[in-house]
Scaffold this motif. Structure first.
Motif, PDB file in Angstrom:
ATOM      1  N   TYR A 291      16.795 -41.435 -30.234  1.00  0.00           N
ATOM      2  CA  TYR A 291      17.142 -42.717 -29.553  1.00  0.00           C
ATOM      3  C   TYR A 291      15.913 -43.540 -29.423  1.00  0.00           C
ATOM      4  O   TYR A 291      14.903 -43.139 -29.308  1.00  0.00           O
ATOM      5  CB  TYR A 291      17.486 -42.521 -27.868  1.00  0.00           C
ATOM      6  N   LYS A 292      16.146 -44.752 -29.803  1.00  0.00           N
ATOM      7  CA  LYS A 292      14.818 -45.727 -29.733  1.00  0.00           C
ATOM      8  C   LYS A 292      14.996 -46.900 -28.690  1.00  0.00           C
ATOM      9  O   LYS A 292      16.213 -47.452 -28.624  1.00  0.00           O
ATOM     10  CB  LYS A 292      14.440 -46.066 -31.102  1.00  0.00           C
ATOM     11  N   VAL A 293      13.850 -47.053 -27.951  1.00  0.00           N
ATOM     12  CA  VAL A 293      13.962 -48.461 -27.129  1.00  0.00           C
ATOM     13  C   VAL A 293      13.449 -49.560 -28.093  1.00  0.00           C
ATOM     14  O   VAL A 293      12.212 -49.367 -28.395  1.00  0.00           O
ATOM     15  CB  VAL A 293      13.516 -48.066 -25.977  1.00  0.00           C
ATOM     16  N   ARG A 294      13.823 -50.812 -27.942  1.00  0.00           N
ATOM     17  CA  ARG A 294      13.466 -51.841 -28.722  1.00  0.00           C
ATOM     18  C   ARG A 294      13.834 -53.343 -27.862  1.00  0.00           C
ATOM     19  O   ARG A 294      14.563 -53.119 -26.915  1.00  0.00           O
ATOM     20  CB  ARG A 294      14.001 -52.074 -30.090  1.00  0.00           C
ATOM     21  N   LEU A 295      13.194 -54.261 -28.179  1.00  0.00           N
ATOM     22  CA  LEU A 295      13.681 -55.647 -27.696  1.00  0.00           C
ATOM     23  C   LEU A 295      14.792 -55.930 -28.066  1.00  0.00           C
ATOM     24  O   LEU A 295      15.478 -55.796 -29.034  1.00  0.00           O
ATOM     25  CB  LEU A 295      12.510 -56.767 -28.178  1.00  0.00           C
ATOM     26  N   TYR A 296      15.724 -56.891 -27.148  1.00  0.00           N
ATOM     27  CA  TYR A 296      17.027 -57.248 -27.263  1.00  0.00           C
ATOM     28  C   TYR A 296      16.941 -57.944 -28.649  1.00  0.00           C
ATOM     29  O   TYR A 296      16.129 -58.751 -28.645  1.00  0.00           O
ATOM     30  CB  TYR A 296      17.214 -57.957 -26.251  1.00  0.00           C
ATOM     31  N   LYS A 297      18.008 -58.154 -29.308  1.00  0.00           N
ATOM     32  CA  LYS A 297      18.293 -59.161 -30.299  1.00  0.00           C
ATOM     33  C   LYS A 297      19.862 -59.588 -30.072  1.00  0.00           C
ATOM     34  O   LYS A 297      20.576 -59.118 -29.703  1.00  0.00           O
ATOM     35  CB  LYS A 297      18.116 -58.691 -31.648  1.00  0.00           C
ATOM     36  N   GLU A 298      19.918 -60.865 -30.876  1.00  0.00           N
ATOM     37  CA  GLU A 298      21.264 -61.500 -30.649  1.00  0.00           C
ATOM     38  C   GLU A 298      22.478 -60.708 -30.861  1.00  0.00           C
ATOM     39  O   GLU A 298      23.523 -60.826 -30.184  1.00  0.00           O
ATOM     40  CB  GLU A 298      21.263 -62.665 -31.368  1.00  0.00           C
ATOM     41  N   SER A 299      22.402 -59.832 -31.707  1.00  0.00           N
ATOM     42  CA  SER A 299      23.422 -59.235 -32.328  1.00  0.00           C
ATOM     43  C   SER A 299      23.949 -57.905 -31.044  1.00  0.00           C
ATOM     44  O   SER A 299      24.832 -57.257 -31.261  1.00  0.00           O
ATOM     45  CB  SER A 299      23.330 -58.392 -33.541  1.00  0.00           C
ATOM     46  N   ASP A 300      22.945 -57.913 -30.275  1.00  0.00           N
ATOM     47  CA  ASP A 300      23.335 -56.878 -28.976  1.00  0.00           C
ATOM     48  C   ASP A 300      23.964 -57.465 -27.935  1.00  0.00           C
ATOM     49  O   ASP A 300      24.267 -56.672 -27.180  1.00  0.00           O
ATOM     50  CB  ASP A 300      22.090 -56.498 -28.552  1.00  0.00           C
ATOM     51  N   LEU A 301      24.341 -58.908 -27.884  1.00  0.00           N
ATOM     52  CA  LEU A 301      24.957 -59.387 -26.918  1.00  0.00           C
ATOM     53  C   LEU A 301      26.262 -58.826 -26.174  1.00  0.00           C
ATOM     54  O   LEU A 301      26.303 -58.343 -25.224  1.00  0.00           O
ATOM     55  CB  LEU A 301      25.106 -61.101 -27.114  1.00  0.00           C
ATOM     56  N   HIS A 302      27.016 -58.476 -27.200  1.00  0.00           N
ATOM     57  CA  HIS A 302      28.518 -58.268 -26.571  1.00  0.00           C
ATOM     58  C   HIS A 302      28.238 -56.667 -26.182  1.00  0.00           C
ATOM     59  O   HIS A 302      29.052 -56.346 -25.034  1.00  0.00           O
ATOM     60  CB  HIS A 302      29.373 -58.218 -28.028  1.00  0.00           C
ATOM     61  N   SER A 303      27.394 -55.984 -26.881  1.00  0.00           N
ATOM     62  CA  SER A 303      27.199 -54.333 -26.517  1.00  0.00           C
ATOM     63  C   SER A 303      26.516 -54.351 -25.189  1.00  0.00           C
ATOM     64  O   SER A 303      27.110 -53.592 -24.266  1.00  0.00           O
ATOM     65  CB  SER A 303      26.505 -53.704 -27.355  1.00  0.00           C
ATOM     66  N   ALA A 304      25.651 -55.265 -24.940  1.00  0.00           N
ATOM     67  CA  ALA A 304      24.968 -55.285 -23.662  1.00  0.00           C
ATOM     68  C   ALA A 304      26.023 -55.554 -22.440  1.00  0.00           C
ATOM     69  O   ALA A 304      25.995 -55.160 -21.336  1.00  0.00           O
ATOM     70  CB  ALA A 304      23.899 -56.171 -23.669  1.00  0.00           C
ATOM     71  N   GLN A 305      26.602 -56.638 -22.776  1.00  0.00           N
ATOM     72  CA  GLN A 305      27.785 -57.137 -21.643  1.00  0.00           C
ATOM     73  C   GLN A 305      28.513 -56.045 -21.352  1.00  0.00           C
ATOM     74  O   GLN A 305      29.045 -55.899 -20.299  1.00  0.00           O
ATOM     75  CB  GLN A 305      28.430 -58.466 -22.282  1.00  0.00           C
ATOM     76  N   GLU A 306      29.312 -55.355 -22.417  1.00  0.00           N
ATOM     77  CA  GLU A 306      30.252 -54.500 -22.268  1.00  0.00           C
ATOM     78  C   GLU A 306      29.761 -53.307 -21.347  1.00  0.00           C
ATOM     79  O   GLU A 306      30.174 -52.599 -20.554  1.00  0.00           O
ATOM     80  CB  GLU A 306      30.927 -53.910 -23.701  1.00  0.00           C
ATOM     81  N   LEU A 307      28.604 -52.883 -21.655  1.00  0.00           N
ATOM     82  CA  LEU A 307      27.871 -51.625 -21.149  1.00  0.00           C
ATOM     83  C   LEU A 307      27.651 -52.105 -19.466  1.00  0.00           C
ATOM     84  O   LEU A 307      27.974 -51.047 -18.708  1.00  0.00           O
ATOM     85  CB  LEU A 307      26.595 -51.665 -21.511  1.00  0.00           C
ATOM     86  N   PHE A 308      27.194 -53.384 -19.406  1.00  0.00           N
ATOM     87  CA  PHE A 308      27.105 -53.876 -17.902  1.00  0.00           C
ATOM     88  C   PHE A 308      28.460 -53.726 -17.055  1.00  0.00           C
ATOM     89  O   PHE A 308      28.663 -53.176 -15.887  1.00  0.00           O
ATOM     90  CB  PHE A 308      26.356 -54.981 -17.955  1.00  0.00           C
ATOM     91  N   ILE A 309      29.376 -54.396 -17.742  1.00  0.00           N
ATOM     92  CA  ILE A 309      30.809 -54.308 -17.099  1.00  0.00           C
ATOM     93  C   ILE A 309      31.444 -52.871 -16.941  1.00  0.00           C
ATOM     94  O   ILE A 309      31.836 -52.583 -15.902  1.00  0.00           O
ATOM     95  CB  ILE A 309      31.923 -55.144 -17.922  1.00  0.00           C
ATOM     96  N   SER A 310      31.322 -52.016 -17.626  1.00  0.00           N
ATOM     97  CA  SER A 310      31.647 -50.723 -17.832  1.00  0.00           C
ATOM     98  C   SER A 310      31.121 -50.162 -16.468  1.00  0.00           C
ATOM     99  O   SER A 310      31.584 -49.282 -15.798  1.00  0.00           O
ATOM    100  CB  SER A 310      31.824 -50.009 -18.771  1.00  0.00           C
ATOM    101  N   GLY A 311      29.392 -50.232 -16.560  1.00  0.00           N
ATOM    102  CA  GLY A 311      28.704 -49.381 -15.349  1.00  0.00           C
ATOM    103  C   GLY A 311      29.257 -50.069 -14.121  1.00  0.00           C
ATOM    104  O   GLY A 311      29.078 -49.213 -13.330  1.00  0.00           O
ATOM    105  N   CYS A 312      29.428 -51.119 -13.907  1.00  0.00           N
ATOM    106  CA  CYS A 312      30.086 -51.707 -12.803  1.00  0.00           C
ATOM    107  C   CYS A 312      31.209 -51.296 -12.308  1.00  0.00           C
ATOM    108  O   CYS A 312      31.347 -51.014 -11.107  1.00  0.00           O
ATOM    109  CB  CYS A 312      29.974 -53.370 -12.710  1.00  0.00           C
ATOM    110  N   ARG A 313      32.295 -51.276 -13.325  1.00  0.00           N
ATOM    111  CA  ARG A 313      33.388 -50.566 -12.850  1.00  0.00           C
ATOM    112  C   ARG A 313      33.431 -49.042 -12.341  1.00  0.00           C
ATOM    113  O   ARG A 313      34.282 -48.696 -11.668  1.00  0.00           O
ATOM    114  CB  ARG A 313      34.424 -50.865 -13.921  1.00  0.00           C
ATOM    115  N   GLU A 314      32.638 -48.485 -13.037  1.00  0.00           N
ATOM    116  CA  GLU A 314      32.327 -46.915 -12.512  1.00  0.00           C
ATOM    117  C   GLU A 314      32.243 -46.868 -11.127  1.00  0.00           C
ATOM    118  O   GLU A 314      32.353 -45.708 -10.802  1.00  0.00           O
ATOM    119  CB  GLU A 314      31.222 -46.435 -13.558  1.00  0.00           C
TER     120      GLU A 314
END
Length: 243
Positions: A26-49
């Motif tokens: 696993y690697k941590v890196r700065l955000y890039k534009e192609s990550d937008l949808h994944s980051a949003q979905e991860l946040f939404i699913s995390g809130c729903r949990e």
């Protein structure tokens, strides 16, 4: 030693790796534009949990048991109707379900509508802000953000938007994200990393405590959460005392 952390310094453009149980990197890196949808979905699913744990927590509260008991017995005593009693009990359960549901769904909607709408503009084009993702084979499995938390006497960084995919937990990713943000704050000469979370997020509270965060007072309050016995918790990691 830093637990699951492996080689590499955390810089705003650098990478760090952590090995999971399956030895996948696993690697941590700065955000890039192609990550937008994944980051949003991860946040939404995390809130729903958090909705179901919030409801189960409510069911353990004496005041909620009393409310349920009154809901069941009052129609029975007044009208002698078991059907009305059951309907009233269901109504009380719905009332206990709604506060957590509405709070966390509102939190999800607001996040996507405000800072997560344009992550690059909000976090990467402003001084003192930053946003990282954790990637595994091209898939975003975790996020964390930093925002300035400046007070009259201190320069701090606030930890925000930390989420880890439910399929990749227990592998040190959350610890990696916290360490990345702590390193970021240290390089910027900050006094501390601060954050707020809810008491229902038990795994997060345990992680922050293990990493050396100390609890602090917070004046945050939400009537929805207060109804079911959930409170806001503040945490602080002092950079100067951590070495």
């Amino acid at each position: 030693m830093r637990g699951a952390l492996v080689a590499g310094r955390a810089s705003t453009g650098g990478k760090r790796k952590v090995k999971g149980d399956n030895m996948s990197a696993y690697k941590v890196r700065l955000y890039k534009e192609s990550d937008l949808h994944s980051a949003q979905e991860l946040f939404i699913s995390g809130c729903r949990e958090h909705i179901s744990p919030c409801f189960y927590h409510a069911l353990k509260q004496p005041r909620c048991w009393l409310l349920l008991l009154v809901g069941l017995l009052l129609p029975l005593a007044t009208y002698g109707s078991i059907v009305l009693s059951l309907l009233a009990g269901i109504g009380v359960l719905i009332i206990l379900w709604l506060p957590g549901r509405e709070f966390f769904l509102y939190h999800a909607r607001r996040g996507v509508a405000v800072d997560l709408k344009d992550i690059r503009k909000y976090y990467l084009e402003r001084e003192g802000y930053c946003f990282w993702v954790v990637e595994l084979e091209g898939e975003v499995v975790g996020t964390v953000a930093a925002i300035p938390a400046i007070t009259p006497h201190e320069k701090n960084v606030e930890l925000k938007r930390m989420m880890v995919s439910s399929h990749h937990r227990g592998k040190g990713i959350a610890k990696l994200l916290c360490r990345t943000l702590i390193d970021y704050a240290r390089r910027r000469g900050c006094n501390a990393v601060v954050l707020t979370t809810t008491s229902i997020q038990i795994s997060g509270v345990q992680l922050y405590t293990k990493l050396g965060f100390k609890t602090t007072e917070t004046d945050l309050y939400n009537p929805f959460l207060g109804l079911v016995g959930i409170s806001w918790l503040g945490f602080r990691y002092d950079i100067s005392s951590s070495g």
